[in-house]
Design a protein around this motif. Structure first.
Motif, short mmCIF file in Angstrom:
data_model
loop_
_atom_site.label_atom_id
_atom_site.label_comp_id
_atom_site.label_asym_id
_atom_site.label_seq_id
_atom_site.Cartn_x
_atom_site.Cartn_y
_atom_site.Cartn_z
N ALA A 116 8.44 -0.48 4.08
CA ALA A 116 7.70 -0.96 2.99
C ALA A 116 6.38 -1.27 3.75
O ALA A 116 5.34 -1.64 2.84
CB ALA A 116 8.31 -2.14 2.34
N TRP A 117 6.16 -1.71 4.89
CA TRP A 117 4.90 -2.11 5.40
C TRP A 117 3.98 -1.04 5.95
O TRP A 117 2.66 -1.14 5.41
CB TRP A 117 5.04 -3.42 6.56
CG TRP A 117 5.77 -4.56 5.86
CD1 TRP A 117 6.07 -4.93 4.55
CD2 TRP A 117 6.03 -5.91 6.62
NE1 TRP A 117 6.48 -6.21 4.59
CE2 TRP A 117 6.45 -6.74 5.64
CE3 TRP A 117 5.85 -6.17 8.13
CZ2 TRP A 117 6.80 -7.91 6.18
CZ3 TRP A 117 6.27 -7.31 8.50
CH2 TRP A 117 6.79 -8.46 7.17
N CYS A 118 4.48 -0.23 6.99
CA CYS A 118 3.68 0.82 7.23
C CYS A 118 3.84 2.15 6.47
O CYS A 118 2.76 2.98 6.51
CB CYS A 118 3.76 1.20 8.74
SG CYS A 118 5.60 1.98 9.21
N GLN A 119 4.67 2.33 5.79
CA GLN A 119 4.87 3.43 4.85
C GLN A 119 4.95 4.96 5.65
O GLN A 119 4.52 5.86 5.04
CB GLN A 119 3.93 3.40 3.69
CG GLN A 119 4.16 2.38 2.85
CD GLN A 119 3.43 2.16 1.62
OE1 GLN A 119 2.53 3.05 1.48
NE2 GLN A 119 3.85 1.37 0.60
N THR B 194 13.10 -6.87 2.29
CA THR B 194 12.31 -5.87 2.38
C THR B 194 12.71 -4.82 3.55
O THR B 194 13.38 -5.32 4.67
CB THR B 194 10.77 -5.95 2.57
OG1 THR B 194 9.83 -5.04 2.25
CG2 THR B 194 10.47 -6.65 3.90
N CYS C 260 5.46 -0.80 13.26
CA CYS C 260 4.37 -0.32 12.15
C CYS C 260 2.77 -0.24 12.75
O CYS C 260 2.30 0.70 12.37
CB CYS C 260 4.39 -1.53 11.17
SG CYS C 260 5.92 -1.93 10.28
N GLY D 71 -3.83 -0.63 4.74
CA GLY D 71 -2.68 -1.09 3.95
C GLY D 71 -1.50 -1.80 4.59
O GLY D 71 -1.09 -2.72 4.15
N GLU E 154 -2.29 -5.37 4.23
CA GLU E 154 -2.25 -5.88 2.96
C GLU E 154 -0.85 -6.18 2.68
O GLU E 154 -0.38 -7.34 2.04
CB GLU E 154 -2.99 -4.83 2.11
CG GLU E 154 -3.27 -5.47 0.45
CD GLU E 154 -4.01 -6.72 0.37
OE1 GLU E 154 -4.84 -6.79 1.27
OE2 GLU E 154 -3.62 -7.53 -0.12
N ARG E 155 0.07 -5.12 2.96
CA ARG E 155 1.22 -5.23 2.48
C ARG E 155 2.24 -6.37 3.07
O ARG E 155 2.99 -7.11 2.23
CB ARG E 155 2.29 -4.00 2.58
CG ARG E 155 1.55 -2.94 1.58
CD ARG E 155 2.34 -1.61 1.56
NE ARG E 155 1.85 -0.84 2.90
CZ ARG E 155 1.17 0.04 3.02
NH1 ARG E 155 0.41 0.29 2.14
NH2 ARG E 155 0.77 0.54 4.14
N GLY F 283 1.80 -9.61 1.16
CA GLY F 283 2.52 -9.70 -0.21
C GLY F 283 3.72 -10.29 0.08
O GLY F 283 4.15 -11.05 -1.02
#
Ligand SMILES: [Zn+2]
Length: 162
Positions: free
Chosen positions: A82-85, A113, A121, A148, A151-152, A155
């Motif tokens: 969910a962090w680096c996608q 998560t 990541c 990104g 940012e993630r 969150g």
């Protein structure tokens, strides 16, 4: 990210006691860390393989969390971090769970998560994929992925810290 000292790392933790923060194993050789190529600092507990730690830069300064993994993501599922996608992961993605900070955490409230098992990541988003077409702007692509990744995790920290 901005380089952190051991003391800064210990005092950044928001979901464990001061006593636990003072005793947790910080990464060895912090002076060898290539901070310019990290968007957050993540590491596993060498004594306790299911435990990990992450320190994320936020607008309110670095925030650290203790994470616990229950093992790999569900069977048969191609999990995405969910962090680096990243979609071409050479390593497992696992469910990490963090106790919330303050009273909520003391009451057992957690948030989870999917993250790269070894917190790879920052390296993932800096990899240069094969160019999908002629004229593809690789630098902009990588800059987007880094943005990104900055940012993630923030969150997630906001979800832990409320
Ligand atoms: Zn990742």
């Amino acid at each position: 990210m901005h380089p952190l000292t051991e003391q800064e790392i210990r005092s950044s933790f928001i979901n464990c006691s001061r006593r636990d923060a003072a005793r947790l194993p910080v990464p060895p050789e912090l002076d060898q860390v290539d901070w310019d190529r990290l968007d957050y600092l993540g590491w596993r507990d060498p004594q306790s393989p299911r435990r990990g730690f992450a320190v994320v830069p936020t607008e309110e300064g670095p925030k650290g969390i203790v994470l616990q993994t229950s093992g790999p993501a569900g069977p048969g599922k191609q999990a995405m971090c969910a962090w680096c996608q990243d979609v071409r992961l050479p390593h497992p993605v696992v469910m990490y769970v963090a106790r919330r900070s303050g009273a909520a955490g003391r009451d057992g409230s957690t948030v989870g998560t999917l993250i790269c098992e070894g917190f790879q990541c920052s390296a993932n988003v800096r990899k240069r994929p094969p160019s999908p077409y002629k004229g593809f702007d690789m630098d902009a692509h990588i800059a987007d992925r880094i943005a990104g990744l900055r940012e993630r995790p923030r969150g997630f920290m906001a979800a832990v810290d409320r």
